[in-house]
Each structure stands twice: as C-alpha cells, then as structure tokens.
Design a protein around this motif. Structure first.
Motif, PDB file in Angstrom:
ATOM      1  N   ASN A 109       0.829  -1.200   0.000  1.00 51.40           N
ATOM      2  CA  ASN A 109       0.000   0.000   0.000  1.00 51.40           C
ATOM      3  C   ASN A 109       0.862   1.248   0.000  1.00 51.40           C
ATOM      4  O   ASN A 109       1.884   1.302   0.701  1.00 51.40           O
ATOM      5  N   THR A 110       0.440   2.238  -0.777  1.00 53.38           N
ATOM      6  CA  THR A 110       1.067   3.560  -0.751  1.00 53.38           C
ATOM      7  C   THR A 110      -0.021   4.598  -0.482  1.00 53.38           C
ATOM      8  O   THR A 110      -0.984   4.707  -1.250  1.00 53.38           O
ATOM      9  N   ARG A 111       0.118   5.348   0.610  1.00 54.56           N
ATOM     10  CA  ARG A 111      -0.823   6.416   0.944  1.00 54.56           C
ATOM     11  C   ARG A 111      -0.099   7.753   0.837  1.00 54.56           C
ATOM     12  O   ARG A 111       1.032   7.894   1.315  1.00 54.56           O
ATOM     13  N   VAL A 112      -0.757   8.722   0.234  1.00 55.11           N
ATOM     14  CA  VAL A 112      -0.181  10.056   0.064  1.00 55.11           C
ATOM     15  C   VAL A 112      -1.066  11.042   0.810  1.00 55.11           C
ATOM     16  O   VAL A 112      -2.288  11.103   0.587  1.00 55.11           O
ATOM     17  N   ILE A 113      -0.451  11.809   1.707  1.00 51.83           N
ATOM     18  CA  ILE A 113      -1.182  12.782   2.534  1.00 51.83           C
ATOM     19  C   ILE A 113      -0.702  14.176   2.179  1.00 51.83           C
ATOM     20  O   ILE A 113       0.491  14.495   2.309  1.00 51.83           O
ATOM     21  N   TYR A 114      -1.625  15.025   1.716  1.00 55.91           N
ATOM     22  CA  TYR A 114      -1.285  16.378   1.284  1.00 55.91           C
ATOM     23  C   TYR A 114      -1.458  17.366   2.435  1.00 55.91           C
ATOM     24  O   TYR A 114      -2.365  17.217   3.265  1.00 55.91           O
ATOM     25  N   PRO A 115      -0.627  18.404   2.478  1.00 56.20           N
ATOM     26  CA  PRO A 115      -0.674  19.363   3.591  1.00 56.20           C
ATOM     27  C   PRO A 115      -1.735  20.456   3.429  1.00 56.20           C
ATOM     28  O   PRO A 115      -1.824  21.346   4.274  1.00 56.20           O
ATOM     29  N   VAL A 116      -2.501  20.411   2.366  1.00 60.00           N
ATOM     30  CA  VAL A 116      -3.546  21.417   2.137  1.00 60.00           C
ATOM     31  C   VAL A 116      -4.903  20.738   2.205  1.00 60.00           C
ATOM     32  O   VAL A 116      -5.077  19.591   1.775  1.00 60.00           O
ATOM     33  N   SER A 117      -5.889  21.455   2.766  1.00 60.28           N
ATOM     34  CA  SER A 117      -7.183  20.848   3.073  1.00 60.28           C
ATOM     35  C   SER A 117      -8.045  20.568   1.850  1.00 60.28           C
ATOM     36  O   SER A 117      -8.960  19.744   1.910  1.00 60.28           O
ATOM     37  N   ASP A 118      -7.797  21.227   0.727  1.00 61.99           N
ATOM     38  CA  ASP A 118      -8.670  21.026  -0.428  1.00 61.99           C
ATOM     39  C   ASP A 118      -8.202  19.908  -1.354  1.00 61.99           C
ATOM     40  O   ASP A 118      -8.772  19.713  -2.426  1.00 61.99           O
ATOM     41  N   ILE A 119      -7.184  19.149  -0.943  1.00 57.25           N
ATOM     42  CA  ILE A 119      -6.755  17.978  -1.707  1.00 57.25           C
ATOM     43  C   ILE A 119      -6.836  16.756  -0.789  1.00 57.25           C
ATOM     44  O   ILE A 119      -6.195  16.721   0.269  1.00 57.25           O
ATOM     45  N   ASN A 120      -7.639  15.788  -1.175  1.00 58.65           N
ATOM     46  CA  ASN A 120      -7.812  14.590  -0.363  1.00 58.65           C
ATOM     47  C   ASN A 120      -6.600  13.665  -0.449  1.00 58.65           C
ATOM     48  O   ASN A 120      -5.880  13.656  -1.457  1.00 58.65           O
ATOM     49  N   ALA A 121      -6.418  12.905   0.613  1.00 62.40           N
ATOM     50  CA  ALA A 121      -5.378  11.882   0.604  1.00 62.40           C
ATOM     51  C   ALA A 121      -5.752  10.790  -0.397  1.00 62.40           C
ATOM     52  O   ALA A 121      -6.912  10.658  -0.800  1.00 62.40           O
ATOM     53  N   SER A 122      -4.776   9.992  -0.809  1.00 62.55           N
ATOM     54  CA  SER A 122      -5.020   8.927  -1.780  1.00 62.55           C
ATOM     55  C   SER A 122      -4.324   7.645  -1.341  1.00 62.55           C
ATOM     56  O   SER A 122      -3.386   7.668  -0.535  1.00 62.55           O
ATOM     57  N   ARG A 123      -4.796   6.551  -1.893  1.00 66.05           N
ATOM     58  CA  ARG A 123      -4.214   5.234  -1.593  1.00 66.05           C
ATOM     59  C   ARG A 123      -4.157   4.417  -2.862  1.00 66.05           C
ATOM     60  O   ARG A 123      -5.119   4.379  -3.635  1.00 66.05           O
ATOM     61  N   HIS A 124      -3.012   3.764  -3.059  1.00 63.48           N
ATOM     62  CA  HIS A 124      -2.877   2.797  -4.147  1.00 63.48           C
ATOM     63  C   HIS A 124      -2.463   1.467  -3.544  1.00 63.48           C
ATOM     64  O   HIS A 124      -1.479   1.386  -2.809  1.00 63.48           O
ATOM     65  N   MET A 125      -3.227   0.421  -3.818  1.00 60.18           N
ATOM     66  CA  MET A 125      -2.978  -0.911  -3.268  1.00 60.18           C
ATOM     67  C   MET A 125      -2.718  -1.903  -4.389  1.00 60.18           C
ATOM     68  O   MET A 125      -3.390  -1.886  -5.421  1.00 60.18           O
ATOM     69  N   SER A 126      -1.734  -2.767  -4.164  1.00 61.40           N
ATOM     70  CA  SER A 126      -1.459  -3.869  -5.078  1.00 61.40           C
ATOM     71  C   SER A 126      -1.361  -5.144  -4.255  1.00 61.40           C
ATOM     72  O   SER A 126      -0.563  -5.225  -3.306  1.00 61.40           O
ATOM     73  N   ARG A 127      -2.184  -6.126  -4.590  1.00 61.98           N
ATOM     74  CA  ARG A 127      -2.152  -7.418  -3.892  1.00 61.98           C
ATOM     75  C   ARG A 127      -1.891  -8.519  -4.920  1.00 61.98           C
ATOM     76  O   ARG A 127      -2.613  -8.648  -5.904  1.00 61.98           O
ATOM     77  N   ILE A 128      -0.846  -9.301  -4.669  1.00 60.93           N
ATOM     78  CA  ILE A 128      -0.507 -10.407  -5.558  1.00 60.93           C
ATOM     79  C   ILE A 128      -0.754 -11.713  -4.818  1.00 60.93           C
ATOM     80  O   ILE A 128      -0.244 -11.927  -3.709  1.00 60.93           O
TER      81      ILE A 128
END
Length: 430
Positions: free
Chosen positions: A188-207
C-alpha cells in the motif's frame, strides 16, 4: 530434568502466542523487495549448528532441507518449531527496533520401511511487514512549497505445504520434496497532502501466489572406522515459474490528522488483472559432516541462490545472486549415561558468512552470524515407546555495513519440540 510432554506443549503454545504477538510489531524495510524477508529455513537442530544441514541425517529428527535424509527415519516423528526475536535497523542518521515471531515449521516424518521415509509438512517461506514514511517537497498554488507525506506499508507472506520421500540404496540416499506454494503479498502507498482542499489517496497492489514446487537431494555415507563416518550431501532445484494474479485498487481518502485514521471516500480504479508469472530462482547447496557415533559431529555447508534471475511480471528487482558458507557441529558428553542428565544433552555451536540477496543503491550487503544451541532429551515414561527432545537455538546475525543504505542486527530464539514414537506396532496379545 523431569519435564512432561504436557508441560512442554503448554510452553510451546505460550511461546507461539508471544511470537505471534511480536509479528504485529515487526517492521522490516528489506521486506519491500523480492518476495519479502526470507525465513530461516532450517530445523532448530541445524540452526544451532550455524545452519549445517545438507549432509545431516538423524533417525529421530526431520531435516527438510535435504529430502534424502528422510531415509534415516526410524520412528514416526512429530516436529514443530517456533521462533521469536528482535531486529535493530540503522542508517547514518537514525535507528529503530522491532520484534518478530512466527511458526517455523510443522511436520511429521514417517518411516515406511528400512531406509525409506516420508515427510509431510508446512512452513512459512517469506514474510512481508513494513511501515515506512517519507516526505517529498511539492509546489502548491504555483509558489507554495510544502512537504507531502508518503506512507508505504506491506503485509503478507508465502507458505509451503509439502510432501517428501527419501530412499536409501546401499551407502547412497536420494529424495525429493514436492509441494504447493501459496500466499498473498499486499503493498500500500498512501499520500497525505498538507492542504485541506486535496484529499489523501491510496494505491494498493495485492498479488496472490499459487504454484507447485519441487526440490531434490542426495547423500552418501562413507564408513571410515568402526565409530566414525563421513557423509556428503547436496540438494537443489532449477528455476521455477510460479503462477500469480494481481489485484489493484486506487481510491481517495479522508485523513483525520488528530487520530491518524483514514476513511475511504471514493474508489477511483479497481482491477483484477489476468494471471501472470513470477520466476523463482534456482538454488543449490552442498556440504559434509564428519561424525563420531554418539559423541560428536562437525560439518560445513555452501549454499547459493541465483536471485538475479528473479522476475515479477517480467520485471527485475534490487536482488543479486546470494551465497552462504556455514560451519558448525555438536557434542554429547555421554549419550548412553544412566545418570547425570547433562551428560546426554547435545551442545551445538556454529557460524556463517555470505553475501545477501539484496543489493540496494548498487551496494553489496554482507551477512554473518553466530549460533549456539542445545538438544534437551525429555525423560521417557516407563514402558513407553516415545522419545522426545526439546531443541533450542540462539542466533545473532548482522547484515549491511557503513557503505550500505541500512545496517541490520537480528537476535533470534528458536524453539523446536520433537516427539518420536513407534507407530503401527502389531499387538501380540488380545
């Protein structure tokens, strides 16, 4: 030492619960690469001798590293091992520690007839467990430069369910392990932005892994004198293709900074891809053991795996060909002593050195370790056909150097319990 089998089993259960709890705390950045951190793949007996196992064979223990050794089985043997420990990882600026624990193996060795044995077992092969965060600067609103947090997390691992047999013909023995490799690895990779008008995101890869495997082995025992013999052993397998299927998910998240929790907001992309292939590399090992019957034995192993051939969906990774040299042995003061418990204990010692399979930042990673162990016989009940042994091994290992991205020190305690019994005995009287 008046241990009962019930008390030993209770101790094993308690040890496993502690080890299982430690797994939740494990954090190994190395497990991001390849198939994850490789489990120590020897029986507890062999771990105490630095990992010497290619030429090892014993009538009341199961050496799954070389299936040719199954021809030595004389008693039906139930063998279970667990391990727990701690690792410390450091770089030039910081260090951290974590605990780990797992089931090492679970197996049953069965003598079919003289010089013919069978083994059924289950063991973990790799473990993935990491939680890493780093910050990367990014420009917002054309002029504002702020750090963006990237969190990398991984979990899962692979297991082997196998059956093996070994047959002795004269001084030669030959054997094979056949089995099924399975498991899931999730990144899993989660990206957290420091500004309130951009939501965090997640990319998951399961093998998901699902494939058959094999390993063959041979041993040769030469009688030197009435009480001494020399055993040569070798085992290995060719490159094998494993069947896998990858599932991916991308979504936007709501991040709560006060609690650190994430809530799913919207799924951007969810896909279950077609089956693919992961290439598991060929491996080979060889060694010898010189033994004086019921007294001592000493040996050496060389093992190598061609990790440069590893491919995941035709992509290489930061891996290289690895090798390891192991040396070790054991000593029993008086195996036939009728008194003095410690005279019948097997004392073990060993060490190893080699080149690790990871190559990060273009730097080789050396590995080395020192082991100590003991085989503690359990008092047998009168008129019983059972022979039991508690095996303990302690391993101090190190990999990396000041020139590599990270250095790692590992401290591991392994505990194995072997219960051997005469099964299938025909009754003489009703």
């Amino acid at each position: 030492m008046h241990w009962t089998k019930v008390s030993i089993l209770c101790f094993l259960v308690g040890f496993f619960l502690v080890a299982n709890n430690a797994t939740a705390q494990d954090n190994s950045p190395y497990s991001r690469y390849g198939l994850g951190d490789l489990n120590n793949n020897q029986n507890t007996v062999n771990r105490g001798m630095g990992g010497v196992s290619q030429a090892y064979g014993d009538p009341t223990s199961v050496n799954f590293i070389n299936p040719a050794s199954y021809s030595n089985l004389l008693l039906t043997t139930f063998d279970i091992g667990v391990e727990a420990g701690a690792r410390s990882i450091s770089d030039k600026n910081a260090s951290f520690s974590s605990g780990f624990g797992t089931l090492s193996y679970l197996q049953v060795g069965i003598p079919i007839r003289k010089k013919w044995g069978l083994n059924l077992g289950l063991r973990p092969v790799t473990r993935v467990s990491y939680n890493i965060q780093e910050s990367k600067d990014q420009i917002f609103y054309d002029t504002l430069k702020l750090p963006v947090a990237h969190r990398y997390q991984g979990s899962g691992g692979l297991y082997q369910l196998y059956a093996g047999t070994g047959v002795g013909i004269g001084n030669f023995s030959i054997g094979v392990n056949l089995g099924y490799l399975f498991g899931n690895i999730e990144n899993n990779t989660r990206v957290i932005y420091p500004v309130s008008d951009i939501n965090a995101s997640r990319h998951m890869s399961r093998i998901s892994y699902s494939s058959f495997f094999y390993k063959v082995g041979v041993q040769y025992k030469a009688k030197l004198t009435k009480e001494m013999d020399l055993t040569l052993g070798a085992s290995g397998s060719l490159k094998q293709d494993m069947t896998v299927r990858q599932e991916t998910l991308s979504e936007s998240l709501i991040y709560n900074a006060s609690t650190g929790d994430f809530t799913s907001l919207d799924s951007i992309k969810s896909e279950k891809g077609p089956k693919g292939t992961v290439v598991y590399p060929q491996d080979f090992g060889a060694g010898f053991i010189l033994r004086k019957l019921d007294k001592w034995q000493i040996g050496m192993d060389f093992n190598t795996t061609q990790w440069s051939n590893f491919r995941k969906y035709e992509q290489a990774d930061s891996l290289q060909n690895s090798w390891k040299v192991s040396i070790g042995g054991q000593f029993v003061p008086n195996a036939t002593a009728l008194s003095g418990y410690w005279n019948r204990v097997a004392y073990r010692l060993g060490a190893y050195y080699g080149l690790d399979y990871l190559k990060l930042g273009g730097q080789d990673m050396n590995m080395m370790g020192f082991t100590i162990g003991a085989g503690l016989p359990v008092r047998r009940m009168p008129y019983s056909n059972q022979y039991s042994m508690v095996n303990i091994a302690f391993d101090v290992a190190h990999r990396g150097s000041n020139n590599t991205a990270l250095k790692e020190n590992t401290y591991r305690v392994s505990l194995g319990f072997t219960l051997s019994d005469r099964w299938f005995i025909k009754k003489k009287y009703d």
